[in-house]
Write a protein that holds these residues in place. Structure first.
Motif, PDB file in Angstrom:
ATOM      1  N   ALA A  86     -14.960 126.483  18.597  1.00 34.63           N
ATOM      2  CA  ALA A  86     -14.549 126.669  20.298  1.00 34.63           C
ATOM      3  C   ALA A  86     -16.085 126.616  20.847  1.00 34.63           C
ATOM      4  O   ALA A  86     -16.885 127.271  20.166  1.00 34.63           O
ATOM      5  N   GLY A  87     -16.251 126.015  21.741  1.00 35.24           N
ATOM      6  CA  GLY A  87     -17.548 126.014  22.656  1.00 35.24           C
ATOM      7  C   GLY A  87     -18.295 124.974  22.359  1.00 35.24           C
ATOM      8  O   GLY A  87     -19.430 124.502  22.894  1.00 35.24           O
ATOM      9  N   ARG A  88     -18.053 124.243  21.007  1.00 37.59           N
ATOM     10  CA  ARG A  88     -18.986 123.073  20.840  1.00 37.59           C
ATOM     11  C   ARG A  88     -18.180 121.543  21.094  1.00 37.59           C
ATOM     12  O   ARG A  88     -16.731 121.809  20.767  1.00 37.59           O
ATOM     13  N   VAL A  89     -18.815 120.710  21.520  1.00 34.30           N
ATOM     14  CA  VAL A  89     -18.280 119.400  21.858  1.00 34.30           C
ATOM     15  C   VAL A  89     -18.315 118.634  20.410  1.00 34.30           C
ATOM     16  O   VAL A  89     -19.272 118.393  19.808  1.00 34.30           O
ATOM     17  N   LEU A  90     -17.179 118.131  20.428  1.00 34.57           N
ATOM     18  CA  LEU A  90     -16.728 117.244  18.988  1.00 34.57           C
ATOM     19  C   LEU A  90     -16.296 115.929  19.353  1.00 34.57           C
ATOM     20  O   LEU A  90     -15.390 115.780  20.281  1.00 34.57           O
ATOM     21  N   ASN A  91     -17.042 115.007  18.880  1.00 30.84           N
ATOM     22  CA  ASN A  91     -16.472 113.551  19.157  1.00 30.84           C
ATOM     23  C   ASN A  91     -15.519 113.108  18.201  1.00 30.84           C
ATOM     24  O   ASN A  91     -15.162 114.022  17.579  1.00 30.84           O
ATOM     25  N   ARG A  92     -15.088 111.997  18.415  1.00 32.01           N
ATOM     26  CA  ARG A  92     -13.838 111.495  17.649  1.00 32.01           C
ATOM     27  C   ARG A  92     -14.237 111.551  15.971  1.00 32.01           C
ATOM     28  O   ARG A  92     -13.290 111.877  15.204  1.00 32.01           O
ATOM     29  N   GLU A  93     -15.325 110.945  15.828  1.00 26.60           N
ATOM     30  CA  GLU A  93     -15.853 110.847  14.565  1.00 26.60           C
ATOM     31  C   GLU A  93     -15.918 112.201  13.583  1.00 26.60           C
ATOM     32  O   GLU A  93     -15.560 112.451  12.609  1.00 26.60           O
ATOM     33  N   LEU A 150     -10.879 120.628  26.561  1.00 26.25           N
ATOM     34  CA  LEU A 150     -11.445 119.753  27.893  1.00 26.25           C
ATOM     35  C   LEU A 150     -12.029 118.579  27.258  1.00 26.25           C
ATOM     36  O   LEU A 150     -12.419 118.648  26.011  1.00 26.25           O
ATOM     37  N   THR A 151     -12.050 117.583  28.233  1.00 26.79           N
ATOM     38  CA  THR A 151     -12.772 116.378  27.530  1.00 26.79           C
ATOM     39  C   THR A 151     -13.928 116.358  28.352  1.00 26.79           C
ATOM     40  O   THR A 151     -14.432 116.650  29.428  1.00 26.79           O
ATOM     41  N   VAL A 152     -15.032 115.995  27.481  1.00 22.08           N
ATOM     42  CA  VAL A 152     -16.490 115.968  27.951  1.00 22.08           C
ATOM     43  C   VAL A 152     -16.860 114.409  27.915  1.00 22.08           C
ATOM     44  O   VAL A 152     -16.856 113.584  26.956  1.00 22.08           O
ATOM     45  N   GLY A 177     -17.519 110.631  27.605  1.00 22.84           N
ATOM     46  CA  GLY A 177     -18.796 110.013  26.957  1.00 22.84           C
ATOM     47  C   GLY A 177     -19.190 110.597  25.605  1.00 22.84           C
ATOM     48  O   GLY A 177     -19.977 110.290  24.970  1.00 22.84           O
ATOM     49  N   ALA A 178     -18.531 111.827  25.451  1.00 25.22           N
ATOM     50  CA  ALA A 178     -19.242 112.828  24.325  1.00 25.22           C
ATOM     51  C   ALA A 178     -17.910 113.320  23.525  1.00 25.22           C
ATOM     52  O   ALA A 178     -18.308 113.261  22.018  1.00 25.22           O
ATOM     53  N   GLY A 179     -17.043 113.415  23.860  1.00 26.65           N
ATOM     54  CA  GLY A 179     -15.625 114.120  23.179  1.00 26.65           C
ATOM     55  C   GLY A 179     -14.949 115.198  23.717  1.00 26.65           C
ATOM     56  O   GLY A 179     -14.762 115.068  24.932  1.00 26.65           O
ATOM     57  N   TYR A 180     -14.568 116.261  23.009  1.00 28.23           N
ATOM     58  CA  TYR A 180     -13.740 117.333  23.458  1.00 28.23           C
ATOM     59  C   TYR A 180     -14.212 118.494  22.805  1.00 28.23           C
ATOM     60  O   TYR A 180     -15.022 118.666  22.023  1.00 28.23           O
ATOM     61  N   VAL A 181     -14.215 119.634  23.849  1.00 28.54           N
ATOM     62  CA  VAL A 181     -14.610 120.824  23.518  1.00 28.54           C
ATOM     63  C   VAL A 181     -13.275 121.922  23.706  1.00 28.54           C
ATOM     64  O   VAL A 181     -12.418 121.801  24.794  1.00 28.54           O
TER      65      VAL A 181
END
Length: 233
Positions: A169-176, A216-218, A220-224
């Protein structure tokens, strides 16, 4: 104990070939050639996973997947001769755990089956208190997400994605990174499927999936996954 597998495919020759291969690999396999016969088999027996063809003579495979998902969380691997991306998305949206276009290598089929079975049997944490965010509670022992105590329907893969997001939680994670965190995911997986699964998770846990507050969607970066939810301070 041997895995109990159900194949629902009107191609008798292919079903027999796959059945022989999976039986040699240590599974017990039943084959049904129509959707109605497949539903009847599910009424009278318990299965660890279902291999479901999209093109059936009586019930459309997508519709059959919906019916199965309404009554059970049994992992579903869909097969189809149509390899279009839209078909894969539809299969995932209606609750399939994985998707394999024909023709396929039996070794890949076996690997994908093992992956979805492994996810469904992931060992729970000892005395795991679960994860709570406002009205959302994620119980890793029962593998269930609840809003205000009401269980929300997720596939095994979707639950693992939710846990991966919540644990970070709180960290942006991309698909990979998400694919790496979800145990058993294939390295060359159809990465846009992550977006489809996230959409399904939002439909299950968000008050308004079109305006999510939990995932949430960020751009160009991923999801948080939001640390604070439902007015928490």
């Amino acid at each position: 104990m041997a895995d109990q597998l159900l194949i629902i495919d009107d191609d008798a020759r292919l079903a027999a070939m796959v059945s022989d291969y999976l039986t040699a690999a240590g599974s017990r396999v039943e084959c049904r050639l129509t959707g109605r016969d497949g539903l009847a088999a599910l009424e009278h027996g318990a299965f660890d996973a279902i291999i479901l063809d999209v093109m059936l003579p009586d019930i459309d495979g997508f519709e059959l997947c919906r019916r199965i998902r309404m009554r059970a969380e049994t992992p579903i691997l869909m097969l189809t001769a149509r390899g279009e991306e839209t078909d894969r998305i539809v299969g995932l949206e209606i609750g399939a755990d994985d998707y394999l276009p024909k023709p396929f290598n039996p070794r890949e089929l076996l690997a994908r089956l093992k992956a979805i079975l492994r996810r469904g049997r992931a060992a729970p944490h000892a005395a795991d208190p679960g994860l709570s965010f406002g009205r959302l509670h994620i119980d890793r022992e029962s593998r269930m997400a609840r809003i205000d105590g009401e269980a929300r329907s997720l596939t095994s893969y979707q639950f693992d994605l939710l846990v991966a997001l919540a644990e970070n939680a709180g960290r942006v994670l991309n698909r990979e990174r998400l694919m790496d965190l979800v145990k058993g995911a294939d390295a060359d997986a159809f990465d846009r499927s992550i977006d489809v699964h996230i959409s399904r998770i939002r439909s299950a846990i968000e008050d308004d999936p079109r305006h999510p507050r939990r995932i949430l969607t960020v751009r160009g970066a991923g999801y948080v996954f939001a640390k604070k939810q439902d007015g928490e301070t």
